[in-house]
Structure formats: structure tokens, C-alpha cells
Design an enzyme around this catalytic site. Structure first.
Site, mmCIF file in Angstrom:
data_model
loop_
_atom_site.group_PDB
_atom_site.id
_atom_site.type_symbol
_atom_site.label_atom_id
_atom_site.label_comp_id
_atom_site.label_asym_id
_atom_site.label_seq_id
_atom_site.Cartn_x
_atom_site.Cartn_y
_atom_site.Cartn_z
ATOM 1 N N THR A 131 0.841 -1.368 0.060
ATOM 2 C CA THR A 131 0.101 0.228 -0.070
ATOM 3 C C THR A 131 0.546 1.245 0.018
ATOM 4 O O THR A 131 0.870 2.363 -0.756
ATOM 5 C CB THR A 131 -1.142 -0.165 1.175
ATOM 6 O OG1 THR A 131 -0.801 -0.501 2.234
ATOM 7 C CG2 THR A 131 -2.150 -0.764 0.796
ATOM 8 N N GLN A 151 -5.199 -4.212 -25.296
ATOM 9 C CA GLN A 151 -4.833 -4.541 -23.877
ATOM 10 C C GLN A 151 -4.143 -3.776 -22.836
ATOM 11 O O GLN A 151 -4.855 -4.211 -22.068
ATOM 12 C CB GLN A 151 -3.013 -5.113 -24.686
ATOM 13 C CG GLN A 151 -3.613 -5.799 -25.957
ATOM 14 C CD GLN A 151 -2.062 -6.432 -25.870
ATOM 15 O OE1 GLN A 151 -1.068 -5.337 -26.533
ATOM 16 N NE2 GLN A 151 -2.409 -7.884 -27.067
ATOM 17 N N ARG A 170 -7.216 -3.726 -20.175
ATOM 18 C CA ARG A 170 -7.841 -4.070 -19.143
ATOM 19 C C ARG A 170 -6.883 -4.207 -17.450
ATOM 20 O O ARG A 170 -7.297 -4.625 -16.720
ATOM 21 C CB ARG A 170 -7.307 -5.888 -19.748
ATOM 22 C CG ARG A 170 -7.551 -6.142 -20.887
ATOM 23 C CD ARG A 170 -9.342 -6.555 -20.963
ATOM 24 N NE ARG A 170 -9.285 -7.357 -19.755
ATOM 25 C CZ ARG A 170 -9.132 -8.684 -20.259
ATOM 26 N NH1 ARG A 170 -8.811 -9.497 -21.457
ATOM 27 N NH2 ARG A 170 -9.326 -9.514 -19.048
ATOM 28 N N HIS A 171 -5.968 -3.079 -17.885
ATOM 29 C CA HIS A 171 -5.095 -3.211 -16.437
ATOM 30 C C HIS A 171 -6.225 -2.267 -15.702
ATOM 31 O O HIS A 171 -6.401 -0.483 -15.876
ATOM 32 C CB HIS A 171 -3.757 -2.150 -16.863
ATOM 33 C CG HIS A 171 -3.316 -3.177 -17.051
ATOM 34 N ND1 HIS A 171 -2.571 -3.977 -16.030
ATOM 35 C CD2 HIS A 171 -2.531 -3.935 -18.325
ATOM 36 C CE1 HIS A 171 -1.287 -5.132 -16.961
ATOM 37 N NE2 HIS A 171 -2.223 -4.608 -19.152
ATOM 38 N N ARG A 204 -17.047 9.622 -31.197
ATOM 39 C CA ARG A 204 -18.223 9.747 -31.422
ATOM 40 C C ARG A 204 -18.058 11.162 -31.341
ATOM 41 O O ARG A 204 -18.982 11.870 -32.341
ATOM 42 C CB ARG A 204 -19.416 9.588 -30.258
ATOM 43 C CG ARG A 204 -19.383 8.142 -30.507
ATOM 44 C CD ARG A 204 -20.386 7.820 -28.217
ATOM 45 N NE ARG A 204 -21.721 7.727 -29.424
ATOM 46 C CZ ARG A 204 -22.565 8.082 -28.065
ATOM 47 N NH1 ARG A 204 -21.705 8.068 -26.881
ATOM 48 N NH2 ARG A 204 -23.738 8.600 -28.523
ATOM 49 N N LEU A 261 1.949 4.459 -8.579
ATOM 50 C CA LEU A 261 3.187 4.032 -8.509
ATOM 51 C C LEU A 261 2.903 1.838 -8.218
ATOM 52 O O LEU A 261 3.364 1.203 -9.049
ATOM 53 C CB LEU A 261 3.906 4.460 -7.605
ATOM 54 C CG LEU A 261 5.192 3.642 -7.752
ATOM 55 C CD1 LEU A 261 6.028 3.774 -8.590
ATOM 56 C CD2 LEU A 261 5.974 4.684 -6.191
ATOM 57 N N ARG A 313 3.012 -6.446 -18.659
ATOM 58 C CA ARG A 313 3.702 -5.478 -19.896
ATOM 59 C C ARG A 313 4.981 -5.481 -20.486
ATOM 60 O O ARG A 313 5.384 -5.228 -21.346
ATOM 61 C CB ARG A 313 2.860 -4.673 -20.350
ATOM 62 C CG ARG A 313 1.033 -4.381 -19.954
ATOM 63 C CD ARG A 313 0.713 -5.576 -20.839
ATOM 64 N NE ARG A 313 -0.666 -5.606 -20.303
ATOM 65 C CZ ARG A 313 -1.791 -6.688 -21.580
ATOM 66 N NH1 ARG A 313 -0.735 -7.468 -22.044
ATOM 67 N NH2 ARG A 313 -2.714 -7.049 -20.998
#
Ligand SMILES: Cc1cc2nc3c(=O)[nH]c(=O)nc-3n(C[C@H](O)[C@H](O)[C@H](O)COP(=O)(O)OP(=O)(O)OC[C@H]3O[C@@H](n4cnc5c(N)ncnc54)[C@H](O)[C@@H]3O)c2cc1C
Length: 284
Positions: A66, A86, A89-90, A101, A186, A196
Site C-alpha cells: 500500500t 490490451q 484491461r488494467h 463519436r 506507482l 507488459r
């Protein structure tokens, strides 16, 4: 590096792929903020940079995670839609993406470099293998370019017909560039980089992760160092692997154990780390 120095160093967008970039917008907190958050638990004071670095490494190694949420980063990113698919997704992060749009997307799409036009890997269903011959790769690249150009021509034509932008966009390729502002702690930046920067991640998203890793090194050098030592270049052993490893070392004599301790010192391991290492191998 102070926040001001960091923002000055990364004030210009850093190019990624053919039309993409990462630009640092802001950071809040740094290694010191992590330590300050951690010390709130014990009401302790700093005992100088040496002890600070040690504490931060201890926190990281033992997953006291934490405090690493006390520092935050915000970047502007331009990236192909398939990379964003991809990245998005985090979930432990936030973003705001340009809306197709509301706005008409510029004609910018990703075409891989010749050497990136690689064969499908046989061993890894998600991976790429060796590059195709240059002539064939370039032929494929021109073909990719022609298809994307056609898609944008069609996009322009549908827009000219007065069709709503939200519908006009639906035939654009996933190589089309999009843009977003992205922020995270962080802690979650490290989680992102762990996944990644890994060779299993697609090459294109790895290029973005590498830029973020460069920023990390300047922003929170002690955290970046701990991340490298305890996560990126570390391996976890299973119960079975540990059993075998312990069997392999159980006959080591006192002289060799002394040699291991000296090597641990040379590698900069703290007395506690050395103890933990030898205990894990049942040598202490
Ligand atoms: C090499 C690679 C291949 C991949 N292939 C695929 C694929 O084929 N198909 C596919 O769909 N995805 C794929 N992914 C995406 C992957 O499954 C994760 O969605 C992505 O890596 C984000 O990880 P995360 O969930 O840990 O991160 P975040 O969403 O940022 O979450 C961070 C952490 O918060 C906690 N958390 C967040 N939300 C929840 C929740 N709802 N419940 C419990 N805990 C939560 C978890 O501890 C999690 O690790 C791939 C990712 C990688 C790196």
C-alpha cells in the site's frame, strides 16, 4: 530528480511505434512519499538515505504494497486501438480517451516495421517467431497500408454522406491510433510493467511499457531498482522446485557456504536478505 526536473525532462512527447507517443503530464509523490506512508504505521523518523533505501527495498520484497499507492503518475498516450485494447484491461487505473463519436479521427494507423513482420510462433500461440524475408515483409506492409488507406477513404465518404460519427467509424481498422490520458498509482504502474515488459506481452505494448520504465527510473529510482531486483529479474520457485534446490545444496560444506555469503555481500544483499536466502535453502 525533483518533480519539476522530471516534468522538464519529459515535457516533449516520447515517440513510440510509427505515430504513437507517451508524454508525462504529472506525478504526485515519489520514493519519499512511499517511505512517508510506510512510516505512518510505526511513527518512525528517517535515519538517512541508506536506511531509507533499505526500508523501501524491504517493503517491496515483502509485498508491503500500500505505501506504493502514495505516489501517482499521469501520462498522455497515443497508441493503436489494438494496443489500447490490451492496456485497458488494467482496471486499477483511470483513463479518458478521445471519443470518435464527437471527433473525426485523423488518418493515422500503425504499420509494423519490416523486421516486425514475423511468422506465427509454433511454440507460443500468442507469440511471433522469426521475421519473414524482407521482400515478402515489405509486400505485406504495402498491402496493410493499402487496406487501411481504403478504410479511411470509406470513413471520409461515409462522413460526407452526413452519417453520425459514431456510426461512420465502425469500419476503421484496429491499427487506427487513438489517444488517452491515463493515470495510476506507482503500485499499479509496477504491476502493469511486470506484465507488459515481460517477453510474453505483445511487442507493441512492450514498447510503451519500456518508455514508462524509463520514466520510472528517473521518477522513483529506489523503487525502480527494487522492482528490477525483486520482480522483473526475479523468479519464484514452486514447492517442488524448492525441494529439488534444497537437495542440490544440502551437501555444501562450510567453506562453500562462506563463499555464498561473500557473493551475497558482493551483490549488495543486506544481512537480513542473506539470512532469508540461506534459510530458504536450509543452509542456515
Ligand atoms: C501476456 C498477456 C496475455 C494476456 N492474454 C489475455 C487473453 O488472451 N484474454 C484476455 O481476456 N486477457 C488477456 N490478458 C489480460 C489479463 O488477463 C489481465 O486482464 C491484464 O493483464 C490486467 O491484469 P490485472 O487484472 O492483474 O490488472 P488490473 O485490472 O489493473 O488489476 C490489478 C489487481 O487488482 C485486483 N483486482 C482488480 N479487479 C479485481 C476484481 N474484479 N476482482 C478481484 N481482484 C481484482 C487483482 O489483484 C489484480 O491483479 C493478457 C495479459 C497478458 C499480460
Amino acid at each position: 530528480m525533483t518533480r519539476e526536473e522530471l516534468l522538464a525532462k519529459y515535457s516533449e512527447p516520447i515517440p513510440v511505434l510509427d505515430h504513437g507517443f507517451i508524454q508525462l503530464i504529472d506525478v504526485m509523490g515519489d520514493d519519499a512519499a512511499v517511505l512517508q506512508a510506510a512510516r505512518t504505521s510505526t511513527n518512525a523518523e528517517s535515519k538517512g538515505p541508506h536506511a531509507d533505501r533499505r526500508l523501501l527495498r524491504y517493503l517491496f520484497k515483502h509485498r508491503h504494497a500500500t505505501p506504493f499507492e502514495a505516489a501517482n503518475i499521469k501520462v498522455l498516450v497515443r497508441l493503436p486501438i489494438f494496443v489500447e485494447r490490451q492496456w485497458v484491461r488494467h482496471r486499477a487505473s483511470w483513463l479518458n480517451e478521445v471519443s470518435a463519436r464527437y471527433t473525426t479521427l485523423p488518418e493515422e494507423y500503425y504499420i509494423p516495421e519490416t523486421e516486425r513482420v514475423q511468422r506465427q510462433s509454433r511454440r507460443n500461440k500468442q507469440g511471433s517467431a522469426d521475421p519473414l524475408p524482407v521482400d515478402q515483409a515489405n509486400h505485406i506492409r504495402s498491402n496493410m497500408d493499402a487496406v487501411s488507406r481504403d478504410a479511411f477513404k470509406h470513413y471520409g465518404w461515409v462522413n460526407e454522406q452526413g452519417v453520425a460519427k459514431e456510426l461512420a467509424r465502425i469500419n476503421l481498422p484496429v491499427s487506427t491510433y487513438t489517444q488517452k490520458v491515463w493515470g495510476t498509482s506507482l503500485r499499479m504502474l509496477l504491476h502493469f510493467l511486470g506484465l507488459r515488459q515481460d517477453p510474453h506481452a505483445q511487442w507493441e505494448i512492450r514498447q510503451y511499457a519500456n518508455v514508462l520504465a524509463d520514466i520510472l527510473e528517473d521518477w522513483t529510482p529506489w523503487t525502480a531498482e527494487a522492482f528490477l531486483d525483486y520482480q522483473l529479474e526475479a523468479k519464484t520457485f514452486s514447492r517442488m522446485e524448492m525441494l529439488i534446490l534444497r537437495e542440490m545444496v544440502e551437501d555444501f560444506d562450510a567453506e562453500y557456504i562462506e563463499y555464498i555469503k561473500n557473493r551475497a555481500d558482493e551483490e549488495g544483499m543486506t544481512p537480513r536478505e542473506k539470512r532469508e536466502f540461506l534459510t530458504a535453502l536450509r543452509l542456515a
